[in-house]
Design a protein around this motif. Structure first.
Motif, PDB file in Angstrom:
ATOM      1  N   SER A 143       0.815  -1.212   0.000  1.00 51.89           N
ATOM      2  CA  SER A 143       0.000   0.000   0.000  1.00 51.89           C
ATOM      3  C   SER A 143       0.853   1.268   0.000  1.00 51.89           C
ATOM      4  CB  SER A 143      -0.923   0.003   1.228  1.00 51.89           C
ATOM      5  OG  SER A 143      -0.174   0.116   2.430  1.00 51.89           O
ATOM      6  N   ARG A 144       2.136   1.149   0.234  1.00 50.66           N
ATOM      7  CA  ARG A 144       3.001   2.325   0.283  1.00 50.66           C
ATOM      8  C   ARG A 144       3.322   2.800  -1.127  1.00 50.66           C
ATOM      9  NH1 ARG A 144       6.735   1.218   5.618  1.00 50.66           N
ATOM     10  NH2 ARG A 144       5.236  -0.116   6.664  1.00 50.66           N
ATOM     11  N   ALA A 145       3.531   4.076  -1.258  1.00 55.62           N
ATOM     12  CA  ALA A 145       3.821   4.643  -2.572  1.00 55.62           C
ATOM     13  C   ALA A 145       5.211   4.260  -3.050  1.00 55.62           C
ATOM     14  CB  ALA A 145       3.687   6.168  -2.527  1.00 55.62           C
ATOM     15  N   VAL A 146       6.120   4.017  -2.112  1.00 59.64           N
ATOM     16  CA  VAL A 146       7.500   3.668  -2.446  1.00 59.64           C
ATOM     17  C   VAL A 146       7.874   2.435  -1.642  1.00 59.64           C
ATOM     18  CG1 VAL A 146       9.899   4.449  -2.442  1.00 59.64           C
ATOM     19  CG2 VAL A 146       8.064   6.092  -2.888  1.00 59.64           C
ATOM     20  N   ASP A 147       8.565   1.493  -2.279  1.00 59.85           N
ATOM     21  CA  ASP A 147       9.000   0.261  -1.614  1.00 59.85           C
ATOM     22  C   ASP A 147      10.149   0.593  -0.672  1.00 59.85           C
ATOM     23  OD1 ASP A 147       9.533  -2.275  -0.839  1.00 59.85           O
ATOM     24  OD2 ASP A 147      10.415  -2.931  -2.728  1.00 59.85           O
ATOM     25  N   TYR A 148       9.774   1.057   0.519  1.00 57.45           N
ATOM     26  CA  TYR A 148      10.767   1.523   1.483  1.00 57.45           C
ATOM     27  C   TYR A 148      10.211   1.295   2.874  1.00 57.45           C
ATOM     28  CZ  TYR A 148      14.587   4.459   3.233  1.00 57.45           C
ATOM     29  OH  TYR A 148      15.713   4.923   3.868  1.00 57.45           O
ATOM     30  N   GLY A 242      12.989  -1.804  13.071  1.00 57.97           N
ATOM     31  CA  GLY A 242      13.427  -0.896  12.019  1.00 57.97           C
ATOM     32  C   GLY A 242      12.557  -0.924  10.782  1.00 57.97           C
ATOM     33  N   GLY A 243      11.536  -1.803  10.751  1.00 61.88           N
ATOM     34  CA  GLY A 243      10.639  -1.878   9.600  1.00 61.88           C
ATOM     35  C   GLY A 243      11.115  -2.803   8.497  1.00 61.88           C
ATOM     36  N   PHE A 244      12.304  -3.404   8.660  1.00 62.07           N
ATOM     37  CA  PHE A 244      12.834  -4.269   7.607  1.00 62.07           C
ATOM     38  C   PHE A 244      12.065  -5.580   7.522  1.00 62.07           C
ATOM     39  CE2 PHE A 244      16.576  -1.683   8.794  1.00 62.07           C
ATOM     40  CZ  PHE A 244      16.839  -1.131   7.566  1.00 62.07           C
ATOM     41  N   ALA A 245      11.688  -6.145   8.685  1.00 61.76           N
ATOM     42  CA  ALA A 245      10.970  -7.422   8.661  1.00 61.76           C
ATOM     43  C   ALA A 245       9.633  -7.273   7.942  1.00 61.76           C
ATOM     44  CB  ALA A 245      10.758  -7.929  10.093  1.00 61.76           C
ATOM     45  N   ASN A 246       8.955  -6.154   8.191  1.00 64.13           N
ATOM     46  CA  ASN A 246       7.688  -5.896   7.496  1.00 64.13           C
ATOM     47  C   ASN A 246       7.909  -5.771   5.995  1.00 64.13           C
ATOM     48  OD1 ASN A 246       5.044  -5.251   6.940  1.00 64.13           O
ATOM     49  ND2 ASN A 246       5.169  -3.169   7.688  1.00 64.13           N
ATOM     50  N   GLN A 247       9.041  -5.207   5.609  1.00 65.37           N
ATOM     51  CA  GLN A 247       9.329  -4.995   4.193  1.00 65.37           C
ATOM     52  C   GLN A 247       9.741  -6.279   3.488  1.00 65.37           C
ATOM     53  OE1 GLN A 247      12.430  -2.117   3.507  1.00 65.37           O
ATOM     54  NE2 GLN A 247      12.113  -2.062   1.303  1.00 65.37           N
ATOM     55  N   TYR A 248      10.544  -7.112   4.160  1.00 62.34           N
ATOM     56  CA  TYR A 248      11.148  -8.245   3.472  1.00 62.34           C
ATOM     57  C   TYR A 248      10.609  -9.602   3.907  1.00 62.34           C
ATOM     58  CZ  TYR A 248      14.615  -4.803   1.993  1.00 62.34           C
ATOM     59  OH  TYR A 248      15.236  -3.716   1.457  1.00 62.34           O
ATOM     60  N   PHE A 249      10.172  -9.759   5.171  1.00 59.45           N
ATOM     61  CA  PHE A 249       9.789 -11.075   5.665  1.00 59.45           C
ATOM     62  C   PHE A 249       8.302 -11.363   5.488  1.00 59.45           C
ATOM     63  CE2 PHE A 249      13.530 -11.405   8.885  1.00 59.45           C
ATOM     64  CZ  PHE A 249      14.393 -11.558   7.819  1.00 59.45           C
ATOM     65  N   TRP A 250       7.448 -10.443   5.904  1.00 59.78           N
ATOM     66  CA  TRP A 250       6.002 -10.680   5.818  1.00 59.78           C
ATOM     67  C   TRP A 250       5.273  -9.409   5.373  1.00 59.78           C
ATOM     68  CZ3 TRP A 250       8.735 -12.880  10.022  1.00 59.78           C
ATOM     69  CH2 TRP A 250       9.141 -11.998  10.995  1.00 59.78           C
ATOM     70  N   PRO A 251       5.534  -8.940   4.149  1.00 59.92           N
ATOM     71  CA  PRO A 251       4.918  -7.695   3.676  1.00 59.92           C
ATOM     72  C   PRO A 251       3.408  -7.777   3.514  1.00 59.92           C
ATOM     73  CG  PRO A 251       6.056  -8.804   1.885  1.00 59.92           C
ATOM     74  CD  PRO A 251       6.417  -9.534   3.138  1.00 59.92           C
ATOM     75  N   PHE A 256       0.835  -9.845  11.672  1.00 59.26           N
ATOM     76  CA  PHE A 256       2.020 -10.476  12.253  1.00 59.26           C
ATOM     77  C   PHE A 256       3.213  -9.523  12.248  1.00 59.26           C
ATOM     78  CE2 PHE A 256       5.759 -13.271  12.213  1.00 59.26           C
ATOM     79  CZ  PHE A 256       5.490 -13.998  13.361  1.00 59.26           C
ATOM     80  N   ALA A 257       3.224  -8.559  11.349  1.00 56.50           N
ATOM     81  CA  ALA A 257       4.317  -7.586  11.332  1.00 56.50           C
ATOM     82  C   ALA A 257       4.401  -6.873  12.677  1.00 56.50           C
ATOM     83  CB  ALA A 257       4.106  -6.579  10.198  1.00 56.50           C
TER      84      ALA A 257
END
Length: 613
Positions: A143-148, A242-251, A256-257
């Protein structure tokens, strides 16, 4: 113990800055307008930001659109301060006016540098139009405008255009809203810097964890395994925070994030107890063992509660539990140190650093301190210091045990020396294998896992080299940016699985048409690709792109429901001019791609020539 407590207090006073207290000054008549082209104004963004706190009984709490807010709303100026609030049920509205006083169209990004916000909605209002972006970590990452990992809003302004930017933010826990307004180049530069920093940090944690695990398998010593468990759990917790797990593990699993943060924190506390009990050789039947056993059962119970209770309660409970465990281990280490257990010296110092760093990080995470990014870096420094000291303590413990073994009879000592040499050889072999694995991982990190093409990291590595070579040899270098048309419709219609198949198909087409040995095809975004063509001028690149676009458009692909899908591409092409930087070349190719999109797609556009001073 009194001197130790004094040391903790002194370190805390040195490291802890003033608490984050939002300004309660007079109500402004209006928010000042930020001049987007002024770097100094962007750097002092919070001087231009106004906000409004809407508690549950306030008129703005239930509003879902800026037009629903009362006209006489009392906006508060941020006055240069970050917007940081401890646990609150309020809805926060943030307002900013931006203007592009230049003559040309330009783009920026409004960035919220904090990943743990449940609901974030952006509005852009200007020229009688309003654009809305609804996101937050309660929604899928897509849903984010940029994959970040942070929330970013692209803002494009025509020359002389002014827009109003409004953000609605709500979160069940603490609320941090560190804002920045940056150009694309600034975003990339900052992202590259953070990527390097985080890559080194998490890479070091992974190496230490694997190394301790290998030591456990080779030596059978329990605290090596518990240390590897602790490093893995701590890394997962910081990765999630840091938000990385949400980005890479379970987007795609927003629920669960959030749950993963208190869950990994409980695992981290349990690992601390197991490692501390083993390393400090806590005796059976002692008060220390009773305390650690009780806390271990609490960790197990909290692991179960994490899956039942809401996030805002479990994160608070698990944070208190983790800080209690750290404090207990610090006290037990001090007791063992007084008892003459030498390895406890370095262990004690390691947990002193962790206690201070963890306390500051927790205060920032719960909204009691500003500048979460700085606290995150401080926590990483504290973790780095602790990991080094813990591993040094294990080395000291090993030396102590070795010294004791040297005092036994000669036959036993001879046997021990043989085993030490044998294990040393095993460690050397292990280190060689680790080096080989690291080299292999380094190679894999330059390729995109889905398509097999080179990735953006490879682009960042090779692009400056090719530009320098082109300037030195006066040979042409052409960059083509290629983007799939209407790719979102494919994902929305047939799902992301078929979308991945389409990306792989596009990659095959790129490999088919980019044939020369030095030509490079790169996937650097979702459906965005780049072609680096050294020794090829713009006309030659245009021929390559035209053949590629025609081949793809005329080659159908069967969807899961049997429908023939014909994809198209748009391309922007630019050749390196004398004296031009790689960023300027990239921007011209991107502008050409934008014109190809705006003029109907399924076409390639050459960049307009520019003069470089």
């Amino acid at each position: 113990m009194t001197s130790v407590l004094r040391l903790i207090a002194i370190l805390s006073l040195l490291l802890v800055p003033p608490l984050a207290l939002p300004d309660e000054g007079s109500v402004p008549s209006g928010c000042p307008t930020l001049e987007a082209t002024d770097p100094a104004a962007r750097a002092s963004l919070m001087q231009y930001v106004c906000y409004y706190s809407a508690p549950p009984d306030a008129p703005g709490h239930m509003a879902t659109d800026p037009e629903q807010l009362p006209e006489d709303l009392e906006w508060m100026p941020a006055n240069g301060r970050d917007l940081v609030f401890s646990h609150t049920k309020s809805v926060y509205w943030v307002h900013l006016h931006v203007r592009n006083s230049g003559t040309e169209r330009a783009g920026w990004y409004l960035k919220v540098n904090y990943p743990l916000l449940d609901e974030v909605t952006f509005w852009q209002t200007g020229d009688d139009t309003t654009e809305t972006l609804v996101t937050g970590d309660q929604r899928p990452f897509a849903s984010r405008a940029v994959d970040y990992r942070y929330f970013m809003l692209p803002v494009t302004l025509d020359g002389g255009e002014t827009r109003s930017l409004t953000i609605r933010i709500h979160s069940n826990g603490a609320l941090n809203v560190p804002l920045s307004f940056e150009t694309a180049a600034e975003v990339i530069a900052r992202s590259n810097h953070l990527t390097l920093t985080h890559g080194l940090f998490y890479g070091a944690l992974l190496v230490f964890a694997v190394f301790n695990l290998l030591l456990f398998f080779s030596s059978g010593t329990g605290y090596y395994f518990y240390n590897a468990f602790y490093l893995a759990a701590l890394g997962l917790f910081l990765f999630a925070m840091g938000g990385f797990a949400n980005q890479y593990f379970w987007p795609d699993n927003a629920s669960f994030a959030n749950t993963s943060i208190p869950l990994s924190l409980s695992l981290c506390a349990l690992a601390m107890i197991l490692f501390g009990r083993s390393f400090l050789e806590v005796g059976n039947g002692t008060i220390s063992e009773t305390v650690l056993k009780g806390q271990a059962w609490f960790c197990i119970g909290f692991l179960a509660l994490t899956l039942i209770l809401p996030y805002n309660k479990t994160i608070l409970l698990n944070t208190v539990l983790a800080m209690t465990v750290i404090s207990s281990l610090f006290i037990i280490a001090a007791v063992r140190w007084k008892q003459g257990y030498q390895p406890a010296t370095w262990y004690l110092l390691a947990w002193l650093i962790m206690l201070v760093g963890g306390l500051i990080y927790a205060l920032a995470a719960f909204g009691y301190l500003t500048d979460f990014l700085a606290r995150e870096a401080l926590m990483q420094s504290a973790v780095g210091g602790q990991v080094i000291l813990l591993n040094y303590a294990m080395v000291q413990r090993w030396r102590l045990l070795n010294q004791k073994l040297l005092d036994v009879e000669h036959s036993a000592r001879t046997e021990l020396e043989f085993k030490v040499h044998e294990r040393t050889a095993q460690l050397r072999n292990t280190m060689r294998e680790l080096e080989k694995a690291n080299r292999k991982l380094s190679t894999m990190s330059l390729n995109d896992a889905l398509t097999g093409l080179h990735n953006r990291r490879h682009l960042n590595n090779i692009f400056p080299e090719l530009c320098a070579e082109a300037r030195r040899t006066s040979q042409p270098l052409t960059l083509a940016l290629v983007d799939a048309d209407h790719f979102k419709n494919i994902n929305d219609t047939w799902g992301h699985g078929f979308g991945d198949t389409c990306l792989q198909f596009i990659a095959e087409m790129l490999n088919r048409h980019v044939k020369r040995p030095r030509d490079v095809a790169i996937r650097f975004g979702g459906e965005e690709f780049a072609l680096l063509l050294p020794g090829t001028d713009a006309a030659g690149a245009l021929n390559v792109c035209a053949a590629l676009l025609e081949d793809l458009a005329n080659t159908p692909l069967l969807s899961p429901d049997g429908t023939e899908v014909r994809m198209t591409l748009s391309a922007g092409i630019a050749s390196l001019n004398p004296g031009e930087t790689q960023n300027q070349l990239f921007e011209r190719a991107d502008e050409a791609l934008y014109r190809a999109k705006s003029e109907g797609r399924n076409r390639a556009q050459l960049s307009e020539a520019i003069e470089v001073e």
